[in-house]
Design a protein around this motif. Structure first.
Motif, PDB file in Angstrom:
ATOM      1  N   GLU A  28       0.808  -1.215   0.000  1.00  0.00           N
ATOM      2  CA  GLU A  28       0.000   0.000   0.000  1.00  0.00           C
ATOM      3  C   GLU A  28       0.845   1.270   0.000  1.00  0.00           C
ATOM      4  O   GLU A  28       0.514   2.238  -0.689  1.00  0.00           O
ATOM      5  N   ASN A  29       1.919   1.295   0.780  1.00  0.00           N
ATOM      6  CA  ASN A  29       2.626   2.553   1.001  1.00  0.00           C
ATOM      7  C   ASN A  29       4.077   2.591   0.523  1.00  0.00           C
ATOM      8  O   ASN A  29       4.732   3.617   0.652  1.00  0.00           O
ATOM      9  N   ARG A  30       4.589   1.476  -0.017  1.00  0.00           N
ATOM     10  CA  ARG A  30       5.968   1.508  -0.518  1.00  0.00           C
ATOM     11  C   ARG A  30       6.131   2.554  -1.612  1.00  0.00           C
ATOM     12  O   ARG A  30       7.168   3.215  -1.696  1.00  0.00           O
ATOM     13  N   ILE A  31       5.119   2.731  -2.444  1.00  0.00           N
ATOM     14  CA  ILE A  31       5.249   3.664  -3.556  1.00  0.00           C
ATOM     15  C   ILE A  31       5.266   5.120  -3.095  1.00  0.00           C
ATOM     16  O   ILE A  31       5.897   5.964  -3.737  1.00  0.00           O
ATOM     17  N   ILE A  32       4.587   5.447  -1.989  1.00  0.00           N
ATOM     18  CA  ILE A  32       4.575   6.833  -1.543  1.00  0.00           C
ATOM     19  C   ILE A  32       5.703   7.125  -0.562  1.00  0.00           C
ATOM     20  O   ILE A  32       6.013   8.283  -0.307  1.00  0.00           O
ATOM     21  N   HIS A  33       6.341   6.073  -0.026  1.00  0.00           N
ATOM     22  CA  HIS A  33       7.489   6.268   0.858  1.00  0.00           C
ATOM     23  C   HIS A  33       8.717   5.572   0.273  1.00  0.00           C
ATOM     24  O   HIS A  33       9.468   4.910   0.976  1.00  0.00           O
ATOM     25  N   TYR A  34       8.906   5.741  -1.028  1.00  0.00           N
ATOM     26  CA  TYR A  34      10.043   5.088  -1.680  1.00  0.00           C
ATOM     27  C   TYR A  34      11.374   5.623  -1.180  1.00  0.00           C
ATOM     28  O   TYR A  34      12.393   4.936  -1.227  1.00  0.00           O
ATOM     29  N   ASP A  35      11.380   6.847  -0.664  1.00  0.00           N
ATOM     30  CA  ASP A  35      12.609   7.402  -0.097  1.00  0.00           C
ATOM     31  C   ASP A  35      12.964   6.699   1.209  1.00  0.00           C
ATOM     32  O   ASP A  35      14.149   6.471   1.499  1.00  0.00           O
ATOM     33  N   ARG A  36      11.958   6.336   1.992  1.00  0.00           N
ATOM     34  CA  ARG A  36      12.225   5.597   3.222  1.00  0.00           C
ATOM     35  C   ARG A  36      12.728   4.184   2.915  1.00  0.00           C
ATOM     36  O   ARG A  36      13.539   3.630   3.660  1.00  0.00           O
ATOM     37  N   LEU A  37      12.229   3.585   1.827  1.00  0.00           N
ATOM     38  CA  LEU A  37      12.720   2.268   1.439  1.00  0.00           C
ATOM     39  C   LEU A  37      14.200   2.339   1.070  1.00  0.00           C
ATOM     40  O   LEU A  37      14.970   1.441   1.412  1.00  0.00           O
ATOM     41  N   LEU A  38      14.591   3.411   0.378  1.00  0.00           N
ATOM     42  CA  LEU A  38      16.010   3.596   0.060  1.00  0.00           C
ATOM     43  C   LEU A  38      16.833   3.685   1.337  1.00  0.00           C
ATOM     44  O   LEU A  38      17.904   3.077   1.452  1.00  0.00           O
ATOM     45  N   GLU A  39      16.331   4.417   2.305  1.00  0.00           N
ATOM     46  CA  GLU A  39      17.028   4.560   3.579  1.00  0.00           C
ATOM     47  C   GLU A  39      17.135   3.209   4.289  1.00  0.00           C
ATOM     48  O   GLU A  39      18.183   2.869   4.853  1.00  0.00           O
ATOM     49  N   ASP A  40      16.054   2.436   4.258  1.00  0.00           N
ATOM     50  CA  ASP A  40      16.076   1.091   4.836  1.00  0.00           C
ATOM     51  C   ASP A  40      17.132   0.222   4.170  1.00  0.00           C
ATOM     52  O   ASP A  40      17.918  -0.462   4.834  1.00  0.00           O
ATOM     53  N   PHE A  41      17.138   0.228   2.844  1.00  0.00           N
ATOM     54  CA  PHE A  41      18.054  -0.635   2.087  1.00  0.00           C
ATOM     55  C   PHE A  41      19.507  -0.245   2.370  1.00  0.00           C
ATOM     56  O   PHE A  41      20.364  -1.128   2.593  1.00  0.00           O
ATOM     57  N   CYS A  42      19.793   1.041   2.363  1.00  0.00           N
ATOM     58  CA  CYS A  42      21.168   1.483   2.617  1.00  0.00           C
ATOM     59  C   CYS A  42      21.603   1.140   4.042  1.00  0.00           C
ATOM     60  O   CYS A  42      22.765   0.817   4.283  1.00  0.00           O
ATOM     61  N   GLU A  43      20.671   1.185   4.979  1.00  0.00           N
ATOM     62  CA  GLU A  43      21.014   0.825   6.355  1.00  0.00           C
ATOM     63  C   GLU A  43      21.338  -0.665   6.452  1.00  0.00           C
ATOM     64  O   GLU A  43      22.293  -1.067   7.120  1.00  0.00           O
ATOM     65  N   VAL A  44      20.560  -1.492   5.760  1.00  0.00           N
ATOM     66  CA  VAL A  44      20.812  -2.934   5.749  1.00  0.00           C
ATOM     67  C   VAL A  44      22.155  -3.248   5.098  1.00  0.00           C
ATOM     68  O   VAL A  44      22.892  -4.136   5.544  1.00  0.00           O
ATOM     69  N   ALA A  45      22.494  -2.499   4.055  1.00  0.00           N
ATOM     70  CA  ALA A  45      23.756  -2.709   3.340  1.00  0.00           C
ATOM     71  C   ALA A  45      24.932  -2.010   4.014  1.00  0.00           C
ATOM     72  O   ALA A  45      26.021  -1.957   3.433  1.00  0.00           O
ATOM     73  N   GLU A  46      24.704  -1.460   5.210  1.00  0.00           N
ATOM     74  CA  GLU A  46      25.752  -0.758   5.962  1.00  0.00           C
ATOM     75  C   GLU A  46      26.286   0.443   5.186  1.00  0.00           C
ATOM     76  O   GLU A  46      27.468   0.768   5.237  1.00  0.00           O
ATOM     77  N   ARG A  47      25.399   1.100   4.472  1.00  0.00           N
ATOM     78  CA  ARG A  47      25.810   2.263   3.685  1.00  0.00           C
ATOM     79  C   ARG A  47      25.150   3.543   4.171  1.00  0.00           C
ATOM     80  O   ARG A  47      25.241   4.568   3.527  1.00  0.00           O
ATOM     81  N   HIS A  48      24.465   3.472   5.279  1.00  0.00           N
ATOM     82  CA  HIS A  48      23.770   4.638   5.807  1.00  0.00           C
ATOM     83  C   HIS A  48      24.024   4.685   7.302  1.00  0.00           C
ATOM     84  O   HIS A  48      24.088   3.646   7.963  1.00  0.00           O
ATOM     85  N   SER A  49      24.178   5.891   7.857  1.00  0.00           N
ATOM     86  CA  SER A  49      24.529   6.017   9.268  1.00  0.00           C
ATOM     87  C   SER A  49      23.489   5.358  10.151  1.00  0.00           C
ATOM     88  O   SER A  49      22.300   5.636  10.048  1.00  0.00           O
ATOM     89  N   LYS A  50      23.939   4.477  11.019  1.00  0.00           N
ATOM     90  CA  LYS A  50      23.036   3.764  11.930  1.00  0.00           C
ATOM     91  C   LYS A  50      22.944   4.513  13.251  1.00  0.00           C
ATOM     92  O   LYS A  50      23.522   4.102  14.240  1.00  0.00           O
ATOM     93  N   HIS A  51      22.253   5.657  13.256  1.00  0.00           N
ATOM     94  CA  HIS A  51      22.085   6.336  14.532  1.00  0.00           C
ATOM     95  C   HIS A  51      20.951   5.673  15.306  1.00  0.00           C
ATOM     96  O   HIS A  51      20.067   5.043  14.737  1.00  0.00           O
TER      97      HIS A  51
END
Length: 572
Positions: A416-439
């Motif tokens: 339902e909401n992946r398409i409207i929060h696609y930026d948050r999905l990018l943030e999730d993916f980068c965090e999983v790949a250890e490419r985004h700051s894990k604060h």
């Protein structure tokens, strides 16, 4: 004099915009250009809105491959279909190249929804109140405001402000053709309106009813337009369909503004990751993230088996959205060998081998947790699911806590909401790949750890900053929660909490000093909660001067992310 003229022109422009959004025009005004904003689609390859310079607009749907939404060959589908809309009251006729028989006036007043992916786009524009019919299972709906308004149209008679629910297209078609239907009065009201539109695909693919087929003379039961957003190949292109929805309600200005907000936040995250990559902050090579799930049902394609993501070929126009996630996050995506899901169904043994070098695994099935029992599950199916779980549990990624599914915000929220929060999905993916700051304040919205510890599934309780305007009052709503709670009658406690956090975030911007933590005191009054900011004293007892908020301060960004889910564009 110039000032007066400018004021008059500005007022006329605003008046024209209001008229386009809410009022019908006279036939004498048909030739007037009443649409203030005419956005240009930058990323979508499937739809485009055309404005001829009068009280009409056309929306073209491109589908050159000649297949429907499900990839099945469909007679009469292919190339370009141009759907003609005119402002209510206009007497202009469609051009010769318009799709024949289609006659809908703007702004659309009644919407028929056939997919939960359409709900999120309507929520962003605060147009959920236009939904008159939902075709599908209410259990798949995440937004509680929407679900609370639904009634079973086969058993309950419509009263007011309710959404008729039909389990499938056949049930809806039967109701439209039944003169003694329990909701005949409501259905006749919808059918009698020139401002009613179905969001398809109707009559196509699995479960499609031929009575809705959009054939050459548009002789289906109701006027409808195919929504092929899933044929887009990037998050930006998919969300850009919000401008398609905006065009239906003459809300182009608002839909364009929200689209740009989301694009800016995606670019912010991408730029932060790119900067770290260029500065060699990442110590290891690109991690491999595998994208697959177990399909327990037999659809005749050699299933059941593991369905892997489609192969990434480095072509933005043809690669699926998850390829772009990996590219931006400087990760390698583990996929199947083919370019269609039916070509990427792989058995347990081969999948186990392919998982061996995966740093992380994303179990991308949104509708069922692999560990959960299924009602009336037979032994063969149960054994297959148990084997699939065993394959995951024997991977290095599982032992390292790097196996995720997509149900952190609920089993249906992904769809339902992946398409409207696609930026948050990018943030999730980068965090999983250890490419985004894990604060410590960051909370994933979609990706949930499966093992060895299972994170609890539940709705997101963080605020997601999307500005929208209430079309009824013109009031600007700065912040929405996961349900985009613009209707205050729904989720009053959650809405109030979201507003409180926003106030704290705004206060933080004004009061924080980059060298010291900010302290809050909250006091309850009889009518409202006020939040006060204490200026901080240093060791010598001197009151520190308030400083202007800047995004360069990591502490501010971290706290603001906790409060509002905001991304600071200039954060280094």
């Amino acid at each position: 004099m110039r000032t007066r003229v400018a004021v008059v022109l500005t007022f006329l422009g605003i008046l024209g915009s209001v008229l386009a959004q809410q009022q019908c025009i006279t036939s004498a005004e048909s030739d007037d250009d009443i649409f203030e904003v005419k956005p240009e689609q930058e990323f979508s390859t499937v739809f485009k809105v055309f404005y001829p310079g009068d009280s009409t607009k056309s929306i073209s749907i491109y589908n050159a491959d000649g297949t429907d939404l499900y990839g099945e060959a469909q007679d009469g589908i292919g190339g370009e279909r141009k759907f003609f809309f005119r402002q209510c009251g206009s007497d202009l006729q469609p051009p010769s190249d318009a799709f024949p028989g289609f006659n809908v006036e703007l702004p659309v007043e009644y919407i028929v929804v056939s997919s939960t992916t359409q709900i999120g786009q309507l929520m962003v524009l605060n147009k959920i109140d236009t939904v008159a019919v939902y075709i599908g299972n209410v259990e798949w709906v995440t937004d509680q405001c929407f679900a609370d308004r639904t009634i079973d149209a086969t058993e309950v008679q419509y009263t007011s402000d309710q959404i008729l629910v039909y389990k499938d297209q056949t049930a809806f078609a039967d109701a439209l053709e039944d003169p003694l239907n329990i909701n005949r009065a409501r259905l006749d009201e919808l059918l009698g309106s020139k401002r009613m539109l179905g969001l398809g695909p109707l009559g196509e693919g699995w479960g499609g009813d031929e009575r809705f087929v959009t054939n050459e003379d548009q002789s289906g039961l109701i006027p409808h337009i195919p929504v092929y957003a899933s044929k887009e190949k990037s998050g930006k292109a998919i969300f850009e369909w919000n401008e398609f929805y905006g065009a239906l309600f003459n809300l182009e200005k608002e839909s364009r503004r929200v689209t740009l907000i989301k694009e800016k936040r995606w670019d912010c995250i991408a730029n932060k990751v790119e900067k770290k990559w260029n500065e060699a902050i990442f110590e290891d090579a690109k991690p491999k993230v595998c994208w697959a799930y177990y399909l327990a049902d037999d659809y005749g394609y050699g299933s059941p088996g593991w369905v892997w993501g489609n192969q990434c070929q480095g072509k933005p126009d043809t690669d699926d959205y998850y390829c772009k996630l990996a590219d931006v996050c400087h990760a390698t995506l583990g996929t199947g060998p083919g370019n269609a899901w039916s070509e990427n169904i792989i058995d347990h043994e081969t999948t186990a081998t392919m998982f061996e070098d995966c740093y992380a695994i994303i179990y991308s099935s949104y509708y069922r947790n692999i560990a959960d029992p299924v009602e009336n599950e037979d032994e063969t199916r149960k054994m297959g699911r148990a084997k699939a779980l065993s394959v995951l549990q024997n991977t290095e990624a599982w032992r390292n806590g790097q196996v995720y599914d997509v149900t952190y915000s609920g089993s249906s929220n992904w769809h339902e909401n992946r398409i409207i929060h696609y930026d948050r999905l990018l943030e999730d993916f980068c965090e999983v790949a250890e490419r985004h700051s894990k604060h410590k304040f960051y909370k994933r919205l979609f990706l949930r750890m499966l093992g060895p510890l299972i994170e609890e599934e539940g709705k997101d309780d963080e605020c997601i900053k999307i500005s929208v305007t209430d079309s009824a009052t013109g009031r600007r709503l700065e912040t929405n929660c996961n349900t985009i709670a613009t209707q205050q009658q729904c989720h009053k406690p959650e809405y109030a909490e979201c507003k409180r956090r926003t106030a704290m975030c705004q206060l933080q911007k004004q009061c924080i000093n980059k060298n010291f933590l900010l302290k809050y005191k909250e006091s309850n009054t009889s009518k409202q909660k006020r939040i006060r900011c204490n200026r901080i004293r240093n060791r010598k007892g001197l009151v520190l001067r308030k400083k202007k908020f800047t995004c360069n301060n990591k502490l501010i960004a971290r706290n603001c992310a906790k409060r509002c889910g905001e991304c600071c564009p200039q954060l280094g």
